[in-house]
Design an enzyme around this catalytic site. Sequence first.
Site, PDB file in Angstrom:
ATOM      1  N   ASP A 103       1.504 -18.159  51.347  1.00 39.96           N
ATOM      2  CA  ASP A 103       3.052 -18.384  51.014  1.00 39.96           C
ATOM      3  C   ASP A 103       4.096 -18.332  52.070  1.00 39.96           C
ATOM      4  O   ASP A 103       4.063 -17.482  52.758  1.00 39.96           O
ATOM      5  CB  ASP A 103       3.344 -17.634  49.829  1.00 39.96           C
ATOM      6  CG  ASP A 103       3.054 -16.339  49.883  1.00 39.96           C
ATOM      7  OD1 ASP A 103       2.162 -15.811  50.270  1.00 39.96           O
ATOM      8  OD2 ASP A 103       3.554 -15.544  49.027  1.00 39.96           O
ATOM      9  N   GLU A 169       1.690 -13.843  48.013  1.00 40.37           N
ATOM     10  CA  GLU A 169       1.439 -12.598  48.438  1.00 40.37           C
ATOM     11  C   GLU A 169       2.934 -11.793  48.075  1.00 40.37           C
ATOM     12  O   GLU A 169       3.428 -10.565  47.784  1.00 40.37           O
ATOM     13  CB  GLU A 169       1.119 -12.301  49.911  1.00 40.37           C
ATOM     14  CG  GLU A 169       0.949 -10.725  50.368  1.00 40.37           C
ATOM     15  CD  GLU A 169       2.022  -9.951  50.282  1.00 40.37           C
ATOM     16  OE1 GLU A 169       1.954  -8.876  50.079  1.00 40.37           O
ATOM     17  OE2 GLU A 169       2.941 -10.492  51.095  1.00 40.37           O
TER      18      GLU A 169
HETATM   19 ZN   LIG Z   1       6.448 -10.624  53.541  1.00 40.49          ZN
HETATM   20 ZN   LIG Z   2       3.693 -10.859  54.618  1.00 36.84          ZN
END
Ligand SMILES: [Zn+2]
Ligand SMILES: [Zn+2]
Length: 433
Positions: A103, A169
């Site tokens: 991401d 994440e």
């Molecule tokens: Zn980050």
């Molecule tokens: Zn990262």
Amino acid sequence: MSRAMYAVIVILMLAAGNAPAQDLALQVDQQVTELQGQILSWRHDIHEHRELSNRETRTAALVAEHLRDLGMEVRTGVAHTGVVAILRGGKPGPVTALRAEMDALPVTEAVDVPFKSTATTEYLGKKVGVMHACGHDAHTAIVMDVAEVLSGFRDDLPGTVKFIFQPAEEGPPPGKEGGAILMLKEQVFESPKPDAIFALHVISGVHAGKITYRPGPLMASADWFYITVKGAQTHGAWPWRGIDPVITSAQIISGLQNIVARQIDVSKQPAVVTVATINGGSRKNIIPDIVEMSGTIRTFDEEMRADIHRRVEHITKTIAAANNAEAEVTIEEATAVTIDDAALTEQLLPTLRRVAGASNVSVQQRVMVAEDFSYFQQQVPGLFYFVGITPSDQDPAEAEPNHSPGFYVDETGIMLGARSLAALVIDVLQAGK
Ligand SMILES: [Zn+2]
Ligand SMILES: [Zn+2]
């Protein structure tokens, strides 16, 4: 170490009888280096077509197609857009997992690279730029490449490698699930369960060509707290006729700072309690009835984390009560402490030194930001380390940090990342644990 010196050492090891093991490590290393053009072109493509957390559909499709072309068993749609692939080696051995995040962030890119991301998207109702400002594009490209190289040596691999391409994440959108926790819920660690897991992170402020690591607690836990202080509204000139939540909040903010300053053993591990927002009131001569605050708690120890949570609640409510106000406290646990397994780190330190050169591998200071890789490490021993990407002629203190619009990746760091990750897999599989 230069490649020539490395070759000499390997030849000496061949003579000493370590032939097949070292031979495989050297061949893998050479292969990773030869695929440099491919890693970088993947990174540029993913960088340009960056996607926010839980929306990584194009990136996931690119990854899944590549892994299927390599002939791996591929599972898609894990934790929304995650991709998991299994490479079974031709020889028996342990199971090792690699994790890469996919991401990007709602940041408008300020660096002028040819593959700059320029399109905008909508995030929390606002139009924003999107950028791989944490370097997850590099991580995805690196692990795609390691997958390709290792699959080329499939018959010689003593064990199994699980490739985990993780969404979100940086955190799923508010109110949604995602990231490592959701992947674990969706059985990412089942059939087969890994014996160990590895991940790297590119980091600004460390020169390209360098690796940093830290056995034990490396990155902090991150939790959010929300406080509502309820008083009773009155005229600003008649404070005794109401209950002032503004002055109560001021005392709460001071009280919360005393947790770290006066109440916990900071010689054991550091911690941070930050009140980051405070909102209340509408007019200069009215004492409002409510003040709302929010903030974050960071620790490197799960016990200390729970202790601080209790103290935040106790101090807030006690100070409110002393002022005849009421307070509500909500604490949301976001990310656990990232703890590198000490034995695994010690076992593999020689690998990192061999690949980067001993003088380029050093102990990392604790990092106050958080990583949801910590949840994988709660299940199996894990090693998470940093790879520098600041150009060697730049002062590291001047480099714009991860998450900033000026975040810049010197791509020689990416190549060290790929070589080191591939070497860790080979060495841990050949060690049989
Ligand atoms: Zn980050
Ligand atoms: Zn990262």
